[in-house]
Design an enzyme around this catalytic site. Sequence first.
Site, PDB file in Angstrom:
ATOM      1  N   GLU A 113      25.184  63.851  39.748  1.00 43.50           N
ATOM      2  CA  GLU A 113      26.524  64.376  40.043  1.00 43.50           C
ATOM      3  C   GLU A 113      27.096  63.744  41.306  1.00 43.50           C
ATOM      4  OE1 GLU A 113      26.127  65.873  36.752  1.00 43.50           O
ATOM      5  OE2 GLU A 113      27.984  66.307  37.819  1.00 43.50           O
ATOM      6  N   ARG A 155      33.958  36.322  43.378  1.00 45.78           N
ATOM      7  CA  ARG A 155      34.687  35.161  42.857  1.00 45.78           C
ATOM      8  C   ARG A 155      35.853  34.778  43.771  1.00 45.78           C
ATOM      9  NH1 ARG A 155      39.275  36.265  40.106  1.00 45.78           N
ATOM     10  NH2 ARG A 155      39.193  34.427  38.781  1.00 45.78           N
ATOM     11  N   ASP A 170      45.423  34.560  39.027  1.00 48.06           N
ATOM     12  CA  ASP A 170      44.811  35.707  38.350  1.00 48.06           C
ATOM     13  C   ASP A 170      45.839  36.776  38.001  1.00 48.06           C
ATOM     14  OD1 ASP A 170      42.195  34.893  38.470  1.00 48.06           O
ATOM     15  OD2 ASP A 170      41.731  35.978  40.298  1.00 48.06           O
TER      16      ASP A 170
END
Length: 244
Positions: A113, A155, A170
């Site tokens: 949890e 990256r 991107d």
Amino acid sequence: MRLDIISIFPEYFAPLDVSLIGKARERGTLDVRVHQLRDWAHDVHKTVDDTPYGGGPGMVMKPEVWGEAIDDVIEGGSPRMVVPTPSGRPFTQELAQELAQEPWLLFACGRYEGIDSRVMEEYSGRLRVDEVSIGDYVLAGGEVAVLVMVEAVGRLLPGVLGNAQSAVDDSFAPGAMRNLVEGPVYTKPPLWRGHEVPAVLLSGHHGNVARWRRDEAIRRTVRNRPELAAALDPATLDKHDRKL
Ligand SMILES: Nc1ncccc1[N+](=O)[O-]
């Protein structure tokens, strides 16, 4: 960049030895250290969790174990601490860019949890602590989320991507692609099973190609991500509405 990851399933991070991240580690761009949380649990069963105060299902990870583990790992230093949790702030390309500027990140992987909240309280006084969510669904623990974040951040580090330009183009990247997803991509052959590559891409006319790509990015954003398209400059959308 130094990356420390604390988890009860260190084997989850074997994938960080392959591909771009693996090469970055070989080159020394990334120094990834994975730690087994149970090494700081001293009872015979290496217990790291207990039942939640206030009752309810599931188990909560114990603060003592986490405190000893983090103190040992950071050795008085001050990495930026990231705690993956569905209740955290959204992980975005923007946050990935921000984290990529950090010299040292510490990922605390909770299972069950979650981690006793006093751990985040304790370290917020000394470190920058961010609870971060990679999406509105519930995973069994934070490990997969850390793999996602390490890949998205890694990256962006210098020298990791062969072509640094691709990070600029991107989807979601700040700047020209903010609030936009990328359009369709094509490669050889020019004709495949009756499907042709859009002629503009074979035209060699860079201006037309750039305009076509932006149009397609907007078209796909409107179709797949209307909530992002809503954040686009109306002038941008207006020019494209007529074509959609
Ligand atoms: N969604 C998640 N579920 C469990 C742990 C962590 C999570 N997350 O998004 O970082």
